[in-house]
Design an enzyme around this catalytic site. Structure first.
Site, PDB file in Angstrom:
ATOM      1  N   SER A  99       1.328   4.083  -3.074  1.00 50.14           N
ATOM      2  CA  SER A  99       1.080   5.517  -2.881  1.00 50.14           C
ATOM      3  C   SER A  99       2.261   6.346  -3.351  1.00 50.14           C
ATOM      4  O   SER A  99       2.096   7.418  -3.945  1.00 50.14           O
ATOM      5  CB  SER A  99       0.750   5.816  -1.417  1.00 50.14           C
ATOM      6  OG  SER A  99       1.898   5.763  -0.580  1.00 50.14           O
ATOM      7  N   ALA A 124       0.829  -1.211   0.000  1.00 50.65           N
ATOM      8  CA  ALA A 124       0.000   0.000   0.000  1.00 50.65           C
ATOM      9  C   ALA A 124       0.859   1.254   0.000  1.00 50.65           C
ATOM     10  O   ALA A 124       0.586   2.222  -0.723  1.00 50.65           O
ATOM     11  CB  ALA A 124      -0.930  -0.004   1.210  1.00 50.65           C
ATOM     12  N   TYR A 125       1.914   1.229   0.794  1.00 49.91           N
ATOM     13  CA  TYR A 125       2.808   2.400   0.892  1.00 49.91           C
ATOM     14  C   TYR A 125       3.533   2.631  -0.424  1.00 49.91           C
ATOM     15  O   TYR A 125       3.583   3.762  -0.933  1.00 49.91           O
ATOM     16  CB  TYR A 125       3.788   2.167   2.031  1.00 49.91           C
ATOM     17  CG  TYR A 125       4.767   3.298   2.260  1.00 49.91           C
ATOM     18  CD1 TYR A 125       4.335   4.533   2.729  1.00 49.91           C
ATOM     19  CD2 TYR A 125       6.128   3.127   2.022  1.00 49.91           C
ATOM     20  CE1 TYR A 125       5.224   5.570   2.949  1.00 49.91           C
ATOM     21  CE2 TYR A 125       7.029   4.146   2.239  1.00 49.91           C
ATOM     22  CZ  TYR A 125       6.574   5.367   2.701  1.00 49.91           C
ATOM     23  OH  TYR A 125       7.465   6.398   2.916  1.00 49.91           O
ATOM     24  N   ALA A 126       4.109   1.560  -0.996  1.00 49.73           N
ATOM     25  CA  ALA A 126       4.843   1.706  -2.254  1.00 49.73           C
ATOM     26  C   ALA A 126       3.922   2.171  -3.370  1.00 49.73           C
ATOM     27  O   ALA A 126       4.310   2.984  -4.220  1.00 49.73           O
ATOM     28  CB  ALA A 126       5.514   0.387  -2.613  1.00 49.73           C
TER      29      ALA A 126
END
Length: 244
Positions: A157, A153-155
């Site tokens: 974004s 999810a972070y990557a």
């Protein structure tokens, strides 16, 4: 173009970690700095004090980076207090971790709201407000290259942040405004260290040829370099000690 005697910077996420290091470094270069925060007013005031001690003037402003009205008020405060905006460093972000198969969609939505919508809203305000000759620095991550499990999810974004950065650089043609992104590797900040066992931290520190974690000051130095460089534009700069 007339260059103002004192440049003005907005640093989002300036209450701690990399944001504080960036704000202090800009203060040492005699910038006026607007220290943005989302929740911790005490830490933001501490950063403002450090900016003043380093040689700059500082103002703290609370805002939700994904709320366009609050971000507009943040930029309005910078203009009202210091006369304009020359540099925007957007460090604010969140990093919930978890396997793609298991992550709660509410957590996924929150990271996209803060990291993607937040970057879009801040960049939009910056594009509308920043003076000619200015610089915008967004924050990505080296995880987009490392593809570490748990960071989906972070990557995702931050991949969006990179796309926004490269396109905005080209949309600001003719204004002598540079737009770049910094992509740190593992860096010793509370955001990164939170919840990680020491053996995981030690392993990540061993990956880079320089055999250590980055520090907030390492990242702040790269940001200042991009702010001052006038021939680096529309780039993602990986600041990770050679890890990727």
């Amino acid at each position: 173009m007339t260059t103002p005697a004192t440049r003005v910077a907005i640093v989002t996420g300036g209450s701690g970690g990399i944001g504080r290091a960036v704000a202090e470094r800009l203060g040492a270069e005699h910038f006026d700095v607007v220290v943005h925060y989302s929740g911790n007013a005490d830490k933001a005031r501490q950063t403002a004090g450090a900016v003043s001690a380093a040689g700059g003037r500082a103002l703290t402003v609370k805002a939700d980076v994904a709320d366009e009205s609050e971000v507009a008020a943040l930029f309005d405060a910078a203009v009202a207090e210091f006369g304009g905006v020359d540099v925007v460093v957007h460090t604010a972000g969140i990093m919930p971790l978890g396997p793609i198969a298991e992550m709660d969609l509410a957590d996924f939505d929150q990271v996209q709201r803060t990291n993607v919508r937040g970057t879009f809203v801040v960049d939009q305000a910056a594009a509308r407000t920043i003076r000619d000759g200015g610089s915008i620095v967004n924050f990505s991550t080296s995880v987009t290259r490392l593809q570490q499990p748990g960071y989906g999810a972070y990557a995702a974004s931050k991949g969006a942040v990179e796309a926004l950065t490269l396109i905005l650089a080209r949309e600001l043609r003719g204004r002598d405004v540079t737009v770049n992104a910094v992509a740190p590797g593992p860096t010793a900040t509370p955001l990164f260290l939170d919840g990680k066992p020491q053996e995981v931290v030690d392993h990540l520190a061993s990956l880079a040829p320089l055999e250590r974690l980055g520090t907030p000051d390492d990242i702040a130095q790269s940001v200042l370099s991009l702010v001052d460089a006038r021939w680096i534009n529309g780039q993602v700069v990986y600041v990770n000690g050679g890890i990727a």
